[in-house]
Design an enzyme around this catalytic site. Structure first.
Site, PDB file in Angstrom:
ATOM      1  N   CYS A 158       1.036  -1.196  -0.042  1.00  0.00           N
ATOM      2  CA  CYS A 158      -0.139   0.082  -0.096  1.00  0.00           C
ATOM      3  C   CYS A 158       0.886   1.348  -0.111  1.00  0.00           C
ATOM      4  CB  CYS A 158      -0.892  -0.096   1.288  1.00  0.00           C
ATOM      5  SG  CYS A 158      -2.477  -1.199   1.149  1.00  0.00           S
TER       6      CYS A 158
ATOM      7  N   CYS B 284      15.078 -17.499 -12.737  1.00  0.00           N
ATOM      8  CA  CYS B 284      15.099 -18.735 -11.369  1.00  0.00           C
ATOM      9  C   CYS B 284      13.881 -19.083 -11.360  1.00  0.00           C
ATOM     10  CB  CYS B 284      15.786 -18.300 -10.335  1.00  0.00           C
ATOM     11  SG  CYS B 284      14.985 -16.868  -9.445  1.00  0.00           S
TER      12      CYS B 284
END
Ligand SMILES: [Zn+2]
Length: 392
Positions: free
Chosen positions: A197, A350
Site C-alpha cells: 500500500c 530462476c
C-alpha cells in the site's frame, strides 16, 4: 456449514453492560448468551493500522471482553488517511498505546493487552496461545505466513483481510474446518510483483469495507451464529461496487495442513518470502522483463543467452526452452563470469525472480551492462506462456 461458538458465555452482564449492549441483546440470534460469549472472548488484532483500526474499534464497541494488540510502529501523519483509530494528536506516539486509548474511550469495559513488539518466530506462539481468535491486519507477506502457520500449528481460527487501491479480500482460515492461507497461496509472490500500500496506495475507506467483514466474521465465530467465511474468499471491488466469492478448498498437498505436511514448525519467513538484497533490488530496477517479453525475444530470434540459475533438480522438473543451466553459486564464486559473452544480451531466470536478481547484481557489477532478468521466473513463465507444464 455452521460451527459451534468458539467461546463459553461469561457468568453475567452487569446492569451497565445490559444498557450498553441493548441493541445486540434484542437480536434473537445474539441475545444474552451471545453477548456473554463476546464478553468472555479474547481476540488478538495483529496490527493497529489500516485494517486493525476499524477492526479494533468495532470489536471494542461490540463488547469483546479482551482485546490484544500487536503493534510496534508509531503513528505517522500519512497513516491518518485510513487508520482512524489514531488522531492528529497521536502523531509520533506508539500505535499500540494510541489504539488502546481509543478502545478505552469507545468501551471502558474492554480489557486491552498491549504487545508492543514485532511479531516474530520467538513470540508468536506464546502471544497467540492467549487468545480465542486472531484478526490479521498485517500488510506484508512474511508476517501473513507467520500468522497463518502459527494459527494452524495452534489449531486456532483467524480472520484474514487484505487491501490494495480499490480492491480487497477477506476470508476465515481455520485448518480444523477448512483451508489455510497456504492452501490458497502456497507460495509468496516474488518480491516486487505485488506492490505494498505504501508503494501503490490504498483508498482509505477500503479499510472499513474489509475491516467490517473481518469483525463480522469474528463475531459470528465467537458467538456461533451464521455461516462463517471458512472455505470461501470474499473479493471486493470498490470501483465496480461488487462483492463476489470464490470457494477455497483445503489442499490435500498443502505443505502445512495437508496430508503429508513438510512444514511442521515455524520457518524463516523472510527467506520464504524472498527477502531480496538491496543490491539485487537496484540491479533489477529497470532491468526486469516479463514472460511475454522473453517470448517475443525468442520468437523474433533475438540473439540472447538465456541462463537458468536454479539447481539441476529444479531444471529437470520444468525449464524454459532454450535455457542454459548455470546455478547461482557459479556466479557467486566467480567461475561463471569468464564464460559470459560480452556481445550478447544475457537474460537470467530462476524460480520466482529472487535468485536471478541476485545474479543480475553480480553481472552488472562485473560490467555486463546488457543483462536483464525475468520477473516471476519460471513460475510466471509457466502461468503465462505454457500453462500445461507442471509447476513445482
Ligand atoms: Zn493449508
Amino acid at each position: 456449514m455452521s460451527l459451534p461458538p468458539l467461546v463459553e458465555p461469561a457468568a453475567e452482564l452487569t446492569v451497565d453492560e445490559v444498557r450498553r449492549y441493548s441493541r445486540h441483546l434484542i437480536i434473537p440470534d445474539v441475545g444474552m448468551a451471545g453477548q456473554k460469549r463476546l464478553k468472555n472472548a479474547k481476540v488478538l488484532c495483529v496490527g493497529a493500522g489500516g485494517l486493525g483500526s476499524p477492526a479494533l474499534m468495532y470489536l471494542a464497541a461490540a463488547g469483546v471482553g479482551t482485546l490484544g494488540i500487536v503493534e510496534f510502529d508509531t503513528v505517522d501523519e500519512s497513516n491518518l488517511q485510513r487508520q482512524i483509530i489514531h488522531g492528529q494528536s497521536d502523531i509520533g506516539r506508539s500505535k499500540a498505546e494510541s489504539a488502546r486509548d481509543s478502545v478505552k474511550e469507545i468501551n471502558p469495559y474492554v480489557e486491552v493487552i498491549l504487545h508492543n513488539e514485532r511479531l516474530d518466530n520467538d513470540n508468536v506462539m506464546e502471544i497467540f496461545a492467549g487468545y480465542d481468535l486472531i484478526v490479521d491486519g498485517t500488510d506484508n507477506f512474511a508476517t501473513r505466513y507467520l500468522v497463518n502457520d502459527a494459527a494452524v500449528l495452534l489449531g486456532k481460527p483467524y480472520v484474514w483481510g487484505s487491501i490494495y487501491r480499490f480492491d480487497g479480500q477477506a476470508s476465515v482460515f481455520w485448518a480444523d474446518h477448512g483451508p489455510c492461507y497456504r492452501c490458497l497461496y502456497p507460495e509468496a509472490p516474488p518480491p516486487g510483483m505485488v506492490p505494498s500500500c505504501a508503494e501503490g496506495g490504498v483508498l482509505g475507506v477500503l479499510c472499513a469495507s474489509i475491516g467490517s467483514i473481518q469483525v463480522t466474521e469474528a463475531i459470528k465465530l465467537l458467538t456461533g451464529v451464521g455461516e462463517p467465511l471458512v472455505g470461501r474468499l470474499m473479493i471486493y471491488d470498490a470501483l465496480e461496487m461488487t462483492y463476489r466469492q470464490v470457494k477455497v478448498r483445503k489442499d490435500p498437498d498443502c505443505a502445512l495442513c495437508g496430508e503429508n505436511p513438510t512444514v511442521t514448525e515455524l520457518i524463516d519467513y523472510e527467506a520464504f518470502c524472498g527477502a531480496i538484497s538491496e543490491e539485487a533490488q537496484e540491479a533489477a530496477l529497470g532491468n526486469t522483463i516479463t514472460s511475454k517479453q522473453l517470448k517475443e525475444m525468442q520468437d523474433n530470434d533475438e540473439d540472447i543467452l538465456l541462463i537458468d540459475v536454479r539447481e539441476p533438480g529444479e531444471y529437470e522438473i520444468v525449464s524454459i526452452p532454450g535455457a542454459v543451466l548455470i546455478p547461482k553459486n557459479e556466479f557467486l564464486m566467480g567461475n561463471a563470469l569468464e564464460k559470459m559473452p560480452q556481445d550478447r544480451k544475457i537474460v537470467l531466470h530462476c524460480k520466482t525472480g529472487v535468485r536471478s536478481a541476485e545474479v543480475l547484481a553480480v553481472l552488472k557489477s562485473a560490467g555486463f551492462a546488457n543483462s536483464v532478468h525475468l520477473g516471476g521466473g519460471v513460475i510466471g513463465w509457466v502461468n503465462q506462456i505454457e500453462p500445461a507444464k507442471p509447476v513445482y
